[in-house]
Design a protein around this motif. Structure first.
Motif, mmCIF file in Angstrom:
data_model
loop_
_atom_site.group_PDB
_atom_site.id
_atom_site.type_symbol
_atom_site.label_atom_id
_atom_site.label_comp_id
_atom_site.label_asym_id
_atom_site.label_seq_id
_atom_site.Cartn_x
_atom_site.Cartn_y
_atom_site.Cartn_z
ATOM 1 N N VAL A 1 38.507 52.156 12.895
ATOM 2 C CA VAL A 1 37.601 50.724 12.893
ATOM 3 C C VAL A 1 37.586 50.706 14.089
ATOM 4 N N ALA A 2 36.119 50.019 15.109
ATOM 5 C CA ALA A 2 35.895 49.888 16.301
ATOM 6 C C ALA A 2 35.418 48.316 16.157
ATOM 7 N N ALA A 3 35.709 47.399 16.997
ATOM 8 C CA ALA A 3 34.776 46.150 17.363
ATOM 9 C C ALA A 3 33.983 46.043 18.407
ATOM 10 N N LEU A 4 32.625 45.707 18.455
ATOM 11 C CA LEU A 4 31.868 44.930 19.472
ATOM 12 C C LEU A 4 31.818 43.437 20.104
ATOM 13 N N SER A 5 31.851 43.361 21.234
ATOM 14 C CA SER A 5 32.772 42.424 21.950
ATOM 15 C C SER A 5 32.116 42.591 23.263
ATOM 16 N N PRO A 6 31.538 41.474 23.720
ATOM 17 C CA PRO A 6 31.526 41.482 25.398
ATOM 18 C C PRO A 6 32.448 41.557 25.906
ATOM 19 N N ALA A 7 33.730 40.884 25.546
ATOM 20 C CA ALA A 7 35.174 42.220 26.440
ATOM 21 C C ALA A 7 35.503 43.871 26.541
ATOM 22 N N GLY A 8 34.599 43.649 25.455
ATOM 23 C CA GLY A 8 34.734 45.205 24.876
ATOM 24 C C GLY A 8 35.795 45.873 25.735
ATOM 25 N N ARG A 9 36.745 47.336 25.899
ATOM 26 C CA ARG A 9 37.755 47.705 26.831
ATOM 27 C C ARG A 9 37.243 49.137 27.138
ATOM 28 N N ILE A 10 36.296 49.615 26.346
ATOM 29 C CA ILE A 10 35.115 50.613 26.130
ATOM 30 C C ILE A 10 33.984 50.555 26.359
ATOM 31 N N ASP A 11 32.867 51.147 26.981
ATOM 32 C CA ASP A 11 31.353 50.799 27.214
ATOM 33 C C ASP A 11 31.078 51.553 26.395
ATOM 34 N N ILE A 12 30.002 51.547 25.650
ATOM 35 C CA ILE A 12 29.844 51.906 24.002
ATOM 36 C C ILE A 12 28.989 53.354 24.680
ATOM 37 N N ALA A 13 28.329 53.116 25.716
ATOM 38 C CA ALA A 13 28.003 54.054 26.712
ATOM 39 C C ALA A 13 28.729 55.896 26.268
ATOM 40 N N ASN A 14 29.705 55.406 26.563
ATOM 41 C CA ASN A 14 31.285 56.260 26.948
ATOM 42 C C ASN A 14 31.586 56.448 25.303
ATOM 43 N N TRP A 15 31.015 55.760 23.896
ATOM 44 C CA TRP A 15 32.179 56.075 23.202
ATOM 45 C C TRP A 15 32.196 57.532 22.642
ATOM 46 N N LYS A 16 33.543 57.840 22.100
ATOM 47 C CA LYS A 16 33.191 58.813 20.907
ATOM 48 C C LYS A 16 33.754 57.919 19.413
ATOM 49 N N PRO A 17 32.843 57.930 18.708
ATOM 50 C CA PRO A 17 32.893 57.516 17.516
ATOM 51 C C PRO A 17 33.622 58.731 16.728
ATOM 52 N N ALA A 18 33.609 57.810 15.867
ATOM 53 C CA ALA A 18 34.986 59.215 14.618
ATOM 54 C C ALA A 18 33.726 59.391 13.176
ATOM 55 N N SER A 19 34.524 60.605 12.483
ATOM 56 C CA SER A 19 33.467 61.001 11.334
ATOM 57 C C SER A 19 32.933 60.432 10.426
ATOM 58 N N ARG A 20 33.778 59.385 10.787
ATOM 59 C CA ARG A 20 34.082 57.687 9.790
ATOM 60 C C ARG A 20 34.185 57.034 10.412
ATOM 61 N N SER B 1 31.033 36.630 14.958
ATOM 62 C CA SER B 1 30.023 35.745 14.415
ATOM 63 C C SER B 1 29.258 35.519 15.991
ATOM 64 N N GLU B 2 28.455 35.090 15.506
ATOM 65 C CA GLU B 2 27.229 34.596 17.420
ATOM 66 C C GLU B 2 27.930 34.092 18.722
ATOM 67 N N GLY B 3 28.627 32.260 18.006
ATOM 68 C CA GLY B 3 29.172 30.990 18.768
ATOM 69 C C GLY B 3 30.472 32.003 19.175
ATOM 70 N N HIS B 4 31.715 32.609 18.251
ATOM 71 C CA HIS B 4 32.490 32.286 18.606
ATOM 72 C C HIS B 4 33.496 34.069 18.829
ATOM 73 N N GLY B 5 32.671 34.574 18.384
ATOM 74 C CA GLY B 5 32.902 36.242 18.574
ATOM 75 C C GLY B 5 33.305 35.930 17.500
ATOM 76 N N LEU B 6 34.565 37.641 17.578
ATOM 77 C CA LEU B 6 36.013 37.690 16.604
ATOM 78 C C LEU B 6 36.919 36.711 17.554
ATOM 79 N N ALA B 7 38.175 36.611 16.644
ATOM 80 C CA ALA B 7 39.090 36.499 16.282
ATOM 81 C C ALA B 7 40.243 37.345 17.659
ATOM 82 N N PRO B 8 40.600 36.620 18.402
ATOM 83 C CA PRO B 8 41.098 37.062 19.331
ATOM 84 C C PRO B 8 42.557 38.042 19.207
ATOM 85 N N GLU B 9 43.130 37.935 17.543
ATOM 86 C CA GLU B 9 43.707 38.687 17.130
ATOM 87 C C GLU B 9 43.275 39.957 16.296
#
Lengths: 272, 272
Positions: free
Chosen positions: A200-219, A226-234
């Protein structure tokens, strides 16, 4: 291909009880429909007829549009009524001008709500949506999910209904192609994915990995918040987080657009 | 920060001639405005105030929203009137409920129409739009152009107006950040780019190069065609064409979304 007159049920009285489900469409959008939804237009009807998750209940078609969907009518069981009306009758039924001229009602089966356990091994790409409350965004996300071959979409309880009329339309039928399931909570969804071996990976403007360098898992599951508030900090703390590189001072992509960029990157990184 | 009463012009009569430009906004959307456009909401106002291509002419603000934009009002010249009204007066002026409570009128200078010759050497990434006639798509394209740092947008004569109210809103101010220019024709635009050393590639579902394998030029223009009909076959033959890999049977991305995927790929391929 033509449609025989005997296949059609002509409606001349807008008060005809047989087309009750098509009445005052916009007002009924405001209350939750029970057990059925409305599909509009030829493109969405094509997707509807080609799938079997949501059985078609009936069609209401403008009389001069019947010929243009003869093959689709031919592909449906004879037991599905095809109501046919003139423009003024159709508009009076629906409560506004139906310029596409093609409406369908389809049934929502009871068993679509809960994700299967275990999750099917065939699921390689999953979207998990958290608090997506705008129907345009929901429709856009499903359009992109269908385009990039997402296997399933999980929704947390704060998400709006993908079968709301506008979401169906904006998705160009994507909500009918990509299976989706409600989950009890984000916690439940993330645990469910984890114990089934889906990363599981989350998309966020504050994300730690640049998606251009991301190695996704096989699954791999991708979380969109949400667009307004984004994902909960947790969740931003607990999950792997991905950002999309943007120009300084305007890090603002629509959530469906950001999801499309991420899904394309996932596909490219895997060499699909 | 607060706004002094002397900075505000209170409007209590919806018929006040000073707020003529704000009257019956929706009906006026149907005719082309001459020399000015409307910006709505705080986010767009922030972008408007931060740029100097389009001078702000005046503001019309709901009385309880003034405090929230005090810093923006402070950043504008004293000569820009700030009209202030109660909700019922504001709604009566505009002709519908203005729930954002913030409207601005800005001027369109005469000299924005034609691209400079030669094109500025600083332009590394250019979009060329052909027949984009839907204001949502136009707004979405500019939002993405701003997010990915596009230097300029060229429009062919069949494109709709990026300064139409809805396009401005959907762009989240992107139309005010990314300079755009009308061209006489696609022919003129493509020639202009070519003689200025800017490579031109077109996005198309039938594109010959998978965009994941694309090597963009150091100065690159990307052509986006109309969503309905796509780019004219002539251009698909003459230009380098790029496709976005999708799942079989549903090769349908919104044009703005496809543009975002392409702009991200361009940024990634360059290592920006």
């Amino acid at each position: 291909m033509t449609v025989s007159e005997s296949r059609l049920t002509r409606i001349t009285d807008p008060a005809d009880p047989r087309i009750e489900a098509y009445r005052d469409i916009r007002e009924r959008d405001l209350v939750r429909r029970h057990g059925h939804f409305i599909a509009e237009g030829k493109t969405v009807l094509q997707v509807l007829v080609a799938q079997d998750r949501f059985p078609v209940h009936s069609l209401l078609v403008l009389e001069n549009r019947v010929g243009g969907i003869a093959d689709l009518i031919g592909a449906m069981p004879e037991s599905v009524p095809v109501y046919c009306a003139a423009q003024d009758v159709m508009d009076a039924i629906a409560g506004f001008h139906i310029h596409r001229g093609i409406l369908a009602i389809a049934r929502i089966p009871d068993n679509i709500a809960i994700p299967p356990e275990p999750l099917p091994a065939s699921w390689r790409t999953v979207l998990l949506l958290s608090g997506i409350s705008n129907h345009d965004n929901m429709g856009g996300i499903f359009r992109n999910a269908a385009a990039f071959g997402v296997d399933a979409v999980l929704l947390d309880p704060q998400c709006c209904d993908p079968l709301y009329r506008k979401a169906v339309r904006v998705s160009v039928g994507g909500v009918l192609r990509v299976p989706f399931f409600r989950t009890a909570s984000m916690q439940d969804a993330v645990e469910r994915l984890g114990r089934n071996g889906v990363a599981v990976a989350a998309l966020s403007p504050a994300g730690r990995i640049d998606i251009a360098n991301w190695k996704p898992a096989s699954r791999q599951a991708l979380v969109l918040g949400s667009e307004g508030h984004g994902l909960a900090p947790e969740w931003l703390t607990r999950l792997e987080t991905l950002s999309i590189g943007m120009a300084p001072g305007f890090d603002s992509l629509n959530v469906a657009t950001a999801g499309a960029v991420a899904l394309h990157q996932l596909r490219t990184a895997r060499g699909d």
